[in-house]
Design a protein around this motif. Structure first.
Motif, PDB file in Angstrom:
ATOM      1  N   LEU A  81     -38.165  56.396   6.468  1.00  0.00           N
ATOM      2  CA  LEU A  81     -39.183  56.672   5.451  1.00  0.00           C
ATOM      3  C   LEU A  81     -38.630  56.369   4.064  1.00  0.00           C
ATOM      4  CD1 LEU A  81     -40.683  60.041   6.725  1.00  0.00           C
ATOM      5  CD2 LEU A  81     -41.699  57.793   6.851  1.00  0.00           C
ATOM      6  N   GLY A  82     -37.371  56.755   3.834  1.00  0.00           N
ATOM      7  CA  GLY A  82     -36.744  56.487   2.542  1.00  0.00           C
ATOM      8  C   GLY A  82     -36.667  54.998   2.275  1.00  0.00           C
ATOM      9  N   MET A  83     -36.348  54.252   3.323  1.00  0.00           N
ATOM     10  CA  MET A  83     -36.288  52.789   3.210  1.00  0.00           C
ATOM     11  C   MET A  83     -37.662  52.238   2.817  1.00  0.00           C
ATOM     12  SD  MET A  83     -33.854  50.557   3.995  1.00  0.00           S
ATOM     13  CE  MET A  83     -33.867  48.831   3.642  1.00  0.00           C
ATOM     14  N   THR A  84     -38.713  52.720   3.520  1.00  0.00           N
ATOM     15  CA  THR A  84     -40.066  52.290   3.194  1.00  0.00           C
ATOM     16  C   THR A  84     -40.382  52.568   1.732  1.00  0.00           C
ATOM     17  OG1 THR A  84     -40.576  53.121   5.401  1.00  0.00           O
ATOM     18  CG2 THR A  84     -42.420  52.405   4.058  1.00  0.00           C
ATOM     19  N   LEU A  85     -40.036  53.785   1.305  1.00  0.00           N
ATOM     20  CA  LEU A  85     -40.308  54.200  -0.070  1.00  0.00           C
ATOM     21  C   LEU A  85     -39.545  53.328  -1.065  1.00  0.00           C
ATOM     22  CD1 LEU A  85     -41.665  56.529  -1.651  1.00  0.00           C
ATOM     23  CD2 LEU A  85     -39.506  57.716  -1.535  1.00  0.00           C
ATOM     24  N   PHE A  86     -38.271  53.094  -0.757  1.00  0.00           N
ATOM     25  CA  PHE A  86     -37.417  52.303  -1.645  1.00  0.00           C
ATOM     26  C   PHE A  86     -37.980  50.898  -1.794  1.00  0.00           C
ATOM     27  CE2 PHE A  86     -33.488  49.727  -2.266  1.00  0.00           C
ATOM     28  CZ  PHE A  86     -33.120  50.256  -3.486  1.00  0.00           C
ATOM     29  N   VAL A  87     -38.337  50.280  -0.668  1.00  0.00           N
ATOM     30  CA  VAL A  87     -38.864  48.913  -0.712  1.00  0.00           C
ATOM     31  C   VAL A  87     -40.179  48.879  -1.483  1.00  0.00           C
ATOM     32  CG1 VAL A  87     -39.790  47.062   0.721  1.00  0.00           C
ATOM     33  CG2 VAL A  87     -37.676  48.197   1.375  1.00  0.00           C
ATOM     34  N   LEU A  88     -41.043  49.871  -1.226  1.00  0.00           N
ATOM     35  CA  LEU A  88     -42.347  49.909  -1.907  1.00  0.00           C
ATOM     36  C   LEU A  88     -42.182  50.012  -3.414  1.00  0.00           C
ATOM     37  CD1 LEU A  88     -44.742  52.288   0.037  1.00  0.00           C
ATOM     38  CD2 LEU A  88     -45.145  49.933  -0.611  1.00  0.00           C
ATOM     39  N   THR A  89     -41.394  51.008  -3.863  1.00  0.00           N
ATOM     40  CA  THR A  89     -41.273  51.214  -5.307  1.00  0.00           C
ATOM     41  C   THR A  89     -40.535  50.055  -5.951  1.00  0.00           C
ATOM     42  OG1 THR A  89     -39.334  52.551  -4.862  1.00  0.00           O
ATOM     43  CG2 THR A  89     -41.357  53.720  -5.264  1.00  0.00           C
ATOM     44  N   LEU A  90     -39.515  49.536  -5.260  1.00  0.00           N
ATOM     45  CA  LEU A  90     -38.782  48.401  -5.818  1.00  0.00           C
ATOM     46  C   LEU A  90     -39.723  47.215  -5.976  1.00  0.00           C
ATOM     47  CD1 LEU A  90     -35.834  47.848  -6.588  1.00  0.00           C
ATOM     48  CD2 LEU A  90     -35.619  46.622  -4.444  1.00  0.00           C
ATOM     49  N   GLY A  91     -40.536  46.963  -4.931  1.00  0.00           N
ATOM     50  CA  GLY A  91     -41.488  45.855  -4.993  1.00  0.00           C
ATOM     51  C   GLY A  91     -42.433  46.014  -6.170  1.00  0.00           C
ATOM     52  N   LEU A  92     -42.971  47.242  -6.331  1.00  0.00           N
ATOM     53  CA  LEU A  92     -43.905  47.483  -7.442  1.00  0.00           C
ATOM     54  C   LEU A  92     -43.219  47.259  -8.788  1.00  0.00           C
ATOM     55  CD1 LEU A  92     -46.074  50.602  -6.640  1.00  0.00           C
ATOM     56  CD2 LEU A  92     -46.819  48.336  -7.242  1.00  0.00           C
ATOM     57  N   ASN A  93     -41.977  47.753  -8.920  1.00  0.00           N
ATOM     58  CA  ASN A  93     -41.273  47.605 -10.192  1.00  0.00           C
ATOM     59  C   ASN A  93     -41.011  46.143 -10.501  1.00  0.00           C
ATOM     60  OD1 ASN A  93     -41.119  50.311 -10.710  1.00  0.00           O
ATOM     61  ND2 ASN A  93     -39.263  50.548  -9.521  1.00  0.00           N
ATOM     62  N   VAL A  94     -40.533  45.412  -9.494  1.00  0.00           N
ATOM     63  CA  VAL A  94     -40.234  44.001  -9.717  1.00  0.00           C
ATOM     64  C   VAL A  94     -41.512  43.252 -10.075  1.00  0.00           C
ATOM     65  CG1 VAL A  94     -39.445  41.911  -8.577  1.00  0.00           C
ATOM     66  CG2 VAL A  94     -38.197  44.024  -8.269  1.00  0.00           C
ATOM     67  N   PHE A  95     -42.597  43.572  -9.366  1.00  0.00           N
ATOM     68  CA  PHE A  95     -43.877  42.934  -9.634  1.00  0.00           C
ATOM     69  C   PHE A  95     -44.340  43.245 -11.063  1.00  0.00           C
ATOM     70  CE2 PHE A  95     -48.626  42.840  -8.862  1.00  0.00           C
ATOM     71  CZ  PHE A  95     -48.685  41.459  -8.828  1.00  0.00           C
ATOM     72  N   ALA A  96     -44.195  44.517 -11.470  1.00  0.00           N
ATOM     73  CA  ALA A  96     -44.598  44.903 -12.825  1.00  0.00           C
ATOM     74  C   ALA A  96     -43.782  44.139 -13.860  1.00  0.00           C
ATOM     75  CB  ALA A  96     -44.415  46.412 -13.010  1.00  0.00           C
ATOM     76  N   LEU A  97     -42.468  44.078 -13.655  1.00  0.00           N
ATOM     77  CA  LEU A  97     -41.610  43.360 -14.601  1.00  0.00           C
ATOM     78  C   LEU A  97     -41.990  41.888 -14.649  1.00  0.00           C
ATOM     79  CD1 LEU A  97     -38.004  44.730 -14.190  1.00  0.00           C
ATOM     80  CD2 LEU A  97     -39.542  44.899 -16.139  1.00  0.00           C
ATOM     81  N   PHE A  98     -42.290  41.339 -13.463  1.00  0.00           N
ATOM     82  CA  PHE A  98     -42.661  39.932 -13.369  1.00  0.00           C
ATOM     83  C   PHE A  98     -43.915  39.659 -14.201  1.00  0.00           C
ATOM     84  CE2 PHE A  98     -45.492  36.968 -11.101  1.00  0.00           C
ATOM     85  CZ  PHE A  98     -44.765  35.802 -11.264  1.00  0.00           C
ATOM     86  N   ILE A  99     -44.924  40.537 -14.038  1.00  0.00           N
ATOM     87  CA  ILE A  99     -46.164  40.341 -14.789  1.00  0.00           C
ATOM     88  C   ILE A  99     -45.907  40.449 -16.286  1.00  0.00           C
ATOM     89  CG2 ILE A  99     -48.356  41.456 -15.330  1.00  0.00           C
ATOM     90  CD1 ILE A  99     -48.861  41.830 -12.486  1.00  0.00           C
ATOM     91  N   VAL A 100     -45.146  41.492 -16.669  1.00  0.00           N
ATOM     92  CA  VAL A 100     -44.895  41.687 -18.097  1.00  0.00           C
ATOM     93  C   VAL A 100     -44.127  40.490 -18.676  1.00  0.00           C
ATOM     94  CG1 VAL A 100     -43.680  43.109 -19.771  1.00  0.00           C
ATOM     95  CG2 VAL A 100     -44.971  44.175 -17.948  1.00  0.00           C
ATOM     96  N   ARG A 101     -43.078  40.062 -17.962  1.00  0.00           N
ATOM     97  CA  ARG A 101     -42.259  38.948 -18.456  1.00  0.00           C
ATOM     98  C   ARG A 101     -43.075  37.676 -18.543  1.00  0.00           C
ATOM     99  NH1 ARG A 101     -36.643  39.923 -16.224  1.00  0.00           N
ATOM    100  NH2 ARG A 101     -35.964  41.543 -17.668  1.00  0.00           N
ATOM    101  N   LYS A 102     -43.896  37.438 -17.518  1.00  0.00           N
ATOM    102  CA  LYS A 102     -44.576  36.152 -17.432  1.00  0.00           C
ATOM    103  C   LYS A 102     -45.593  36.001 -18.548  1.00  0.00           C
ATOM    104  CE  LYS A 102     -46.682  32.846 -14.550  1.00  0.00           C
ATOM    105  NZ  LYS A 102     -47.264  32.469 -13.279  1.00  0.00           N
ATOM    106  N   TYR A 103     -46.297  37.080 -18.899  1.00  0.00           N
ATOM    107  CA  TYR A 103     -47.381  36.922 -19.857  1.00  0.00           C
ATOM    108  C   TYR A 103     -47.045  37.450 -21.231  1.00  0.00           C
ATOM    109  CZ  TYR A 103     -50.008  35.892 -15.676  1.00  0.00           C
ATOM    110  OH  TYR A 103     -50.430  35.340 -14.504  1.00  0.00           O
TER     111      TYR A 103
END
Lengths: 490, 443
Positions: free
Chosen positions: A463-485
């Motif tokens: 479960l911790g792994m699932t949580l870690f991957v989920l939040t990491l994915g969201l954070n990376v995606f958020a940073l990607f959007i912010v950086r890109k635009y």
């Protein structure tokens, strides 16, 4: 505590080394520090570093490796027969460790002598009786081989600790000798010290990498272990969460889908509360509010972010839950069975997230260039039209990033859902039902006397792994959007 | 910000139009007003939530700081002591003596009350054994008047605080309606009263059936030792890491990797750090479970990113001219940083560290995973080193444990604990603000 004294001893040697190195360098230069290559203190530091760094390095490595070595030695001693009856080697080793601690405590309290505790031929019944007399808990699983293993465990630990103290002190003294030998008028002490300080700085900066590696390794190893005991497909696609509490052997359903559903449902409710309020608050604060209102309202709203989550959890459990029960419970609309529900946790989590959304969006809205607003006003737009049609579209990537970050906080939030959302894993649509989340189940599976070898405890790591991957994915995606635009409007 | 918006806002009001406002203008103006109202409403809702939160904390938590005590002046003569000690049921003899004294005290106050031993036990617990222990430990007090301050049971306490009332009370072995009449009589006689609850602040956790005796003191000590670990590790490591990244790091892949790691760690959910602590510190390194040392290590890893980010900001705020001047008079790069940049950045670093510590102080979830739950906080540690290694709890974990217990008496304790926790956080934040106001320099 000998470890504490060992550390103190090394520090003492280092202090002596500092003073000796400094005075020796000054002595070489005839008391005139101008004759030295570096300032006198650098000679002192050189000696002190040569004492401390290798000695403490060895200490840490030894402390990490010794238990591993002893465990491997002990596990050879344990006969197959003691492991075979349904348990695992890890459980037996834990038992050995507990028995050794019991022996330690018994010796400390005077119930048996050191010689007696070490005597391998001692009568089994006699030893356990004396352990019981000393107030130690003796479980029924202690057998003769385990007791012998515990005895050699104690002996090996004691010898290991003794050898470690000697080795560390010898290394410290060797460092002292080496540092003092180097000390001389032309020795470039400053350069040496600065190089080592730089290395220490790099090591400190690498702690972040070590932490990530530690998180990933501890999650991956235990998750792999879990998938050996429990099929991965049933974990990822199972729609039923029903761990058996009897421990090993019972049939547990450990499907993650209901937990993910609860997590997302609560997060969506929280975002539905936090995003409109936070966004409008940010717009008002950055576009309309006078600087006086801003200077009061902005910090006041940010106080919400500084309150510990346990406070929100209690607020959900004891204030919001009963309040919702009055409206939606049996006396009211009859939709709600108990105070803990998706709605309770979601509302309170929404309150917690308001300042996240508002202060991040506030910064982003402020970063939109004034010229764009002026252009819009010049065309005759009202202030709200400017905000809606010019400022918000310009700030949109940043705002989406802020919302994604808030979503990642919501998914990883623990205390509010542990206290406010209930414990039942359900796949339902009614937001007034109690549901549970990934984080809440991590807490409930890992607290208490769970044994770490059972799938019921190991599932928490998956479960911790699932949580870690989920939040990491969201954070990376958020940073990607912010950086890109981000640079589009600057 | 905005001359332009001030100029244009009245123009959009449309009053000055020669033709009067047409329907479309009215619509646009109404939309403008509405939009503004939404913003105000959002702020108001946010502030309203804040207010509700604080009101409910204070209203529900304040009762935890008072307790109900019964004052009885009691004199035991040597003869009575010996007589009681020679009896078969010794504590019963003491409670009978106590009841006699209480009756005479009530008579003296002119209050009539009927009660028996079981009523006293429901109100005050086992009075007899309390008295017996006292006199056996202090025989020199025999024959002299001693003021006893006996804590009333948590249900009587609840009656005073409005948690228990005659309408909702059902007769049980814990409390009966007739006992409440007795309590009223005692109050008339001035025997029973509300006092400040010192045991709550100094005490340790109690059993699940004794909410009245639960205190937060032991877990405050646990939190204190944890914060010592966090401070001793995260400040040097955080400052060293920031100095490297800000002043020395070359632009290469390793530096990029470190930077990405720090920003990701700042966003990892706290419970994942708890899993890390459980797997690495307890399972792998065999450090003692439930120890503040392990809690401190976990919280250190969790607060490091916060401290590094704020330390880097304050190092960046020191102008380059300081470094150039130091380098110009012959300092090495290392000397320039440690002798000049670091002292100037120190107020900012300390502010960031205090805020990081405050965050760590309120963190609960990782502590639950490494076993620092409330019920292990049964007493104070024996010494300084034991404070790090002996099982203990921390304030937020203690509050969580109380919140999950079935007895509603613990809820009051949980709210009270929150007031204490918030008081600590407030103090830390105020110190941080004062530090920033006093020492921060604008270049």
């Amino acid at each position: 505590m000998p470890l504490f004294w060992l550390i103190l001893a090394v520090l003492g040697v280092a202090l002596a080394g500092f003073i000796l190195g400094r005075s020796r360098a000054l002595g070489h230069a005839g008391g005139d520090s101008r004759g030295l290559h570096s300032l006198p203190n650098y000679y002192g530091w050189n000696v002190a570093l040569k004492i401390m760094v290798p000695a403490f390095g060895l200490l840490v490595v030894w402390l990490l490796l010794q238990p591993l070595y002893i465990t491997s030695q002990i596990s050879e001693m344990i006969p197959e027969a003691s492991v075979a009856d349904g348990g695992s080697l890890g459980l037996v080793l834990a038992e050995v460790r507990r028995a050794a601690e019991g022996l330690d405590a018994a010796v400390a309290s005077g119930a048996m002598t050191e010689e007696f505790a070490r005597d391998v031929r001692a009568d089994f019944a006699d030893v356990t009786q004396r352990l019981k007399d000393a107030g130690q808990i003796v479980t029924g699983t202690i057998t003769q081989p385990i007791l012998n293993a515990a005895q050699s465990y104690r002996i090996m630990t004691a010898t290991g600790n003794m050898a470690m103290s000697v080795a560390v002190l010898v290394l410290a003294l060797a460092g002292l000798a080496w540092g003092l030998r180097q000390t001389g008028v032309s020795f470039r002490a400053r350069n040496v010290v600065e190089t080592s300080v730089r290395a220490l700085l790099i090591a400190a900066a690498s702690v972040a990498i070590l932490t990530t590696v530690g998180i990933v390794l501890s999650l991956v190893f235990n998750t792999v272990e879990f998938f050996r005991l429990y099929p991965a497909s049933e974990f990822f696609f199972g729609t039923n969460w029903a761990p058996s509490f009897s421990g090993r052997g019972g049939a547990s359903d450990l499907g993650v889908i209901p937990l993910l559903w609860g997590t997302f449902y609560i997060s969506i409710v929280a975002l539905l509360v936090a995003v409109p309020i936070g966004l409008f608050a940010a717009i008002y604060l950055s576009e309309y509010a006078s600087s006086r209102v801003r200077s009061i309202a902005k910090p006041a709203i940010e106080v919400l972010a500084g309150i510990p989550t346990i406070v929100y959890g209690l607020f959900a459990l004891l204030t919001v839950g009963p309040l919702l029960m009055e409206v939606f419970g049996k006396e009211g609309l009859g939709w709600m069975q108990s105070g803990t529900s998706v709605m309770t946790a979601g509302l309170v989590m929404g309150i917690m997230l308001i300042p996240f959304v508002s202060s991040l969006s506030d910064d982003i809205i402020n970063a939109v260039p004034q010229a764009m607003r002026d252009g819009s006003y010049g065309l005759g737009a009202t202030q709200s039209e400017t905000i809606r049609q010019v400022v918000l579209p310009a700030a949109l990537p940043g705002i989406v990033g802020a919302i994604l970050l808030a979503a990642s906080r919501a998914i990883g939030e623990t205390m509010i859902v542990v206290l406010g959302a209930g414990a039942a894993a359900r796949l339902e649509l009614n937001p007034f039902e109690a549901m549970t989340t990934v984080t809440a189940k991590i807490v409930s599976q890992l607290t208490g006397d769970a044994d770490f070898a059972s799938p019921e405890a190991l599932v928490a790591f998956a479960l911790g792994m699932t949580l870690f991957v989920l939040t990491l994915g969201l954070n990376v995606f958020a940073l990607f959007i912010v950086r890109k635009y981000r640079e589009q409007y600057e | 910000m905005t001359d332009a918006s001030i100029d244009t806002a009245p123009a959009a009001g449309g009053k000055g139009s020669l033709l009067g406002s047409d329907a479309r203008t009215k619509k646009r103006n109404a939309a403008e007003k509405r939009f503004r109202l939404y913003g105000m409403a959002a702020i108001a809702i946010g502030l309203f939530f804040l207010l509700v939160l604080f009101v409910s904390i204070i209203r529900s938590g304040a009762p935890a700081f008072t307790r109900t005590v019964v004052d009885v002046e009691f004199t035991l003569t040597q003869a009575e002591f010996e007589a009681a000690e020679s009896e078969l049921f010794k504590t019963k003899a003491y409670s009978n003596l106590f009841i006699q004294k209480l009756k005479s005290q009530l008579d003296a106050a002119g209050v009539e009350a009927e009660f028996d031993e079981s009523a006293i036990e429901r109100l005050l617990g086992k009075v007899g054994s309390t008295l017996r222990e006292f006199y056996r430990a202090n025989p020199e007090q025999l024959g002299q008047p001693v003021d006893f301050e006996l804590a009333a049971s948590s249900r009587v306490d609840g009656y005073f605080k409005g948690r228990v009332s005659r309408d909702t009370l059902q007769d049980s072995r814990f409390l009966q309606v007739s006992d409440l009449d007795l309590v009223d009589r005692l109050e008339e006689a001035g025997v029973i009263r509300q006092a400040f609850n010192w045991p709550f602040i100094t005490g340790a956790d109690s059993g699940v059936d004794n909410p009245g005796g639960a205190g937060i003191g032991a877990s405050v000590v646990g939190s204190f030792f944890m914060m010592l670990v966090v401070l001793a590790l995260s400040l040097p490591i955080g400052v060293a890491a920031s100095i490297y990244l800000e002043e020395f790091a070359p632009k290469n892949r390793w530096t990029d990797l470190i930077e990405v790691n720090i920003s990701n760690l700042a966003a990892v959910p706290s419970i994942v750090f708890g899993i890390l602590g459980l797997a690495v510190f307890i399972q792998f390194m065999h450090l003692p479970q439930s120890a503040p040392l392990v809690g401190g290590l976990v919280l250190t890893l969790m607060t490091l990113p916060t401290i590094i980010i704020s330390t880097r900001a304050s190092l960046r705020a020191v102008p380059p001219s300081i470094r150039d001047a130091a380098l110009g008079v012959g300092a090495s790069k290392m000397q320039a940083v440690f002798h000049h940049v670091l002292p100037l950045a120190m107020p900012g670093i300390l502010t960031g560290t205090i805020i990081g510590l405050a965050q760590a102080l309120g963190e609960t979830a990782p502590l639950l995973l490494i076993g620092m739950v409330g019920f292990v906080a049964r007493g104070y540690p024996d010494g300084f080193i034991a404070g790090f290694t002996e099982p203990n709890s921390a304030m937020p974990a203690q509050i969580y444990t109380w919140a999950t217990r079935a007895d509603a008496g613990f809820y009051e304790k949980a709210w009270g604990g929150i007031i204490i926790l918030l008081a600590f956080l407030l103090t830390m934040n105020i110190i941080a603000i004062i530090l920033r106001r006093r020492f921060e320099r604008r270049w």
